[in-house]
Design a protein around this motif. Structure first.
Motif, PDB file in Angstrom:
ATOM      1  N   CYS A 132       0.839  -1.186   0.000  1.00 20.65           N
ATOM      2  CA  CYS A 132       0.000   0.000   0.000  1.00 20.65           C
ATOM      3  C   CYS A 132       0.881   1.247   0.000  1.00 20.65           C
ATOM      4  O   CYS A 132       1.870   1.328   0.744  1.00 20.65           O
ATOM      5  N   CYS A 135      -0.404   2.858   3.868  1.00 23.44           N
ATOM      6  CA  CYS A 135      -0.157   2.172   5.160  1.00 23.44           C
ATOM      7  C   CYS A 135       0.874   1.062   5.015  1.00 23.44           C
ATOM      8  O   CYS A 135       1.199   0.378   5.987  1.00 23.44           O
ATOM      9  N   CYS A 160      -5.811  -0.650  -1.607  1.00 25.42           N
ATOM     10  CA  CYS A 160      -5.339  -1.402  -0.430  1.00 25.42           C
ATOM     11  C   CYS A 160      -6.549  -1.990   0.299  1.00 25.42           C
ATOM     12  O   CYS A 160      -7.537  -1.282   0.547  1.00 25.42           O
ATOM     13  N   VAL A 162      -6.683  -2.770   3.310  1.00 25.32           N
ATOM     14  CA  VAL A 162      -6.756  -2.271   4.700  1.00 25.32           C
ATOM     15  C   VAL A 162      -7.287  -0.836   4.728  1.00 25.32           C
ATOM     16  O   VAL A 162      -8.189  -0.509   5.484  1.00 25.32           O
ATOM     17  N   CYS A 163      -6.690   0.037   3.883  1.00 26.34           N
ATOM     18  CA  CYS A 163      -7.070   1.453   4.030  1.00 26.34           C
ATOM     19  C   CYS A 163      -7.626   2.061   2.746  1.00 26.34           C
ATOM     20  O   CYS A 163      -7.998   3.242   2.732  1.00 26.34           O
TER      21      CYS A 163
HETATM   22 ZN    ZN Z   1      -3.248   0.797   3.058  1.00 29.66          ZN
END
Ligand code: ZN
Ligand code: BV8
Length: 259
Positions: A132, A135, A160, A162-163
């Motif tokens: 990413c 992050c 990403c 996650v984020c």
């Molecule tokens: Zn991320």
């Protein structure tokens, strides 16, 4: 040792047999005979309108993520289709003849590992480790390039998981620092080796291009393998002007003919 074209100097074969610690420093030229374009000619098709050094930067990714991600996906597809060549195999075989050998590569493909080299330091990252851009969470790409990254295809980078920020290639761009562990390990190895090979690199990109200088300063023998001249020619003890896939196997055969 005189610079030679095709034959391997007997003195070099003896240096190879006597070597205890070897560093094999490689650039894009070692993968050329696997069909992977070197950095400067990695720009065919759409890329001919761009300068590699301009594309391989964080600024380019921020400004034109689809072009940069498409370029790396095209290069990743090339790497997935490529196979290690005789140079990669000879380098892996060399490690079985000497007490210590470290491969330090500027390449972002995994052909050294696939040829069996166990100790490989990647100074400029890898095509196979995207993360990413925000992050830094690692991202898993399919082992086949999803949208066929033909030359010049613009491909939007994945988000990403996650984020949600754009995923970036796991390579070191111009203006970015090298991975600290890889760089410090490479420096230490260059300063402690008794023989350093510089294979298939234009010796233009820093700080990687410092490694042969550090080896020379520490008293090591430096041997260059490259069909073309580079700034290292005048300092190397021996310049073997030929393709790595031809020269490296002949180097091993000259040193250990019984094989
Ligand atoms: Zn991320
Ligand atoms: C940093 C990953 C600072 C991405 C790459 C002015 C002076 C000195 C330095 C600088 C300067 N201005 C800017 C800098 C720094 C800059 C730099 O060195 N620029 C150069 C162009 C002058 N360096 C950086 O930015 C580095 N980071 O300095 O950070 C910093 C410090 C602290 C804190 C923050 C920041 C990061 C550099 C890494 C860039 N990323 N790759 C990607 O792959 O897309 S470098 C990239 O170029 C490739 O990795 C490659 O290794 C390198 C050179 O490209 P090529 O020439 O294609 O490849 P290669 O060099 O391997 O040449 C091919 C050779 O093979 C040729 O010689 C050919 O003859 C030969 N060959 C062909 N066929 C064969 C063969 N040889 C053998 N057999 C064959 N068959």
């Amino acid at each position: 040792m005189t610079s030679t074209h095709q034959d391997i100097p007997a003195a070099l074969a003896q240096t190879l047999r006597d070597a205890q610690r070897i560093v094999v420093f490689t650039g894009a030229g070692v993968s050329a005979e696997s069909g992977i374009a070197t950095f400067r000619d990695a720009l065919t098709g759409l890329w001919s309108r761009f300068d590699a050094q301009a594309l391989a930067t964080p600024e380019a990714f921020r400004a034109q993520p689809d072009i940069v991600w498409g370029w790396y996906e095209w290069r990743r597809a090339q790497a997935l289709r490529a196979n290690p060549n005789a140079a990669h195999h000879a380098i892996a075989a060399l490690a079985r003849h000497v007490p210590e050998l470290l491969v330090v590569t500027q390449n972002v493909d995994d052909l050294h590992e696939r040829a069996g080299s166990a100790r490989v330091a990647h100074l400029h990252g890898s095509l196979h480790a995207p993360r990413c851009s925000d992050c830094a969470a690692p991202h898993t790409l399919s082992s086949s390039v999803t949208e066929e990254a033909g030359e010049g295809r613009r491909i939007a980078p994945p988000a990403c998981a996650v984020c949600g920020a754009p995923v970036r290639p796991g390579v070191v761009w111009f203006g970015e620092s090298l991975p600290a562990d890889a760089w410090s390990g490479a420096l230490r190895a260059a300063e402690q080796c008794d023989l350093l090979f510089s294979i298939g690199t234009s010796a233009l990109v820093y700080p990687a291009a410092e490694l042969p200088q550090r080896a020379l300063a520490a008293g090591a023998t430096v041997v260059q393998v490259n069909p073309a001249m580079t700034p290292l020619d005048r300092q190397a003890h021996c310049n073997l002007h030929g393709g790595a896939a031809d020269v490296m196997p002949r180097l091993l055969a000259a040193a250990w003919p019984a094989l």
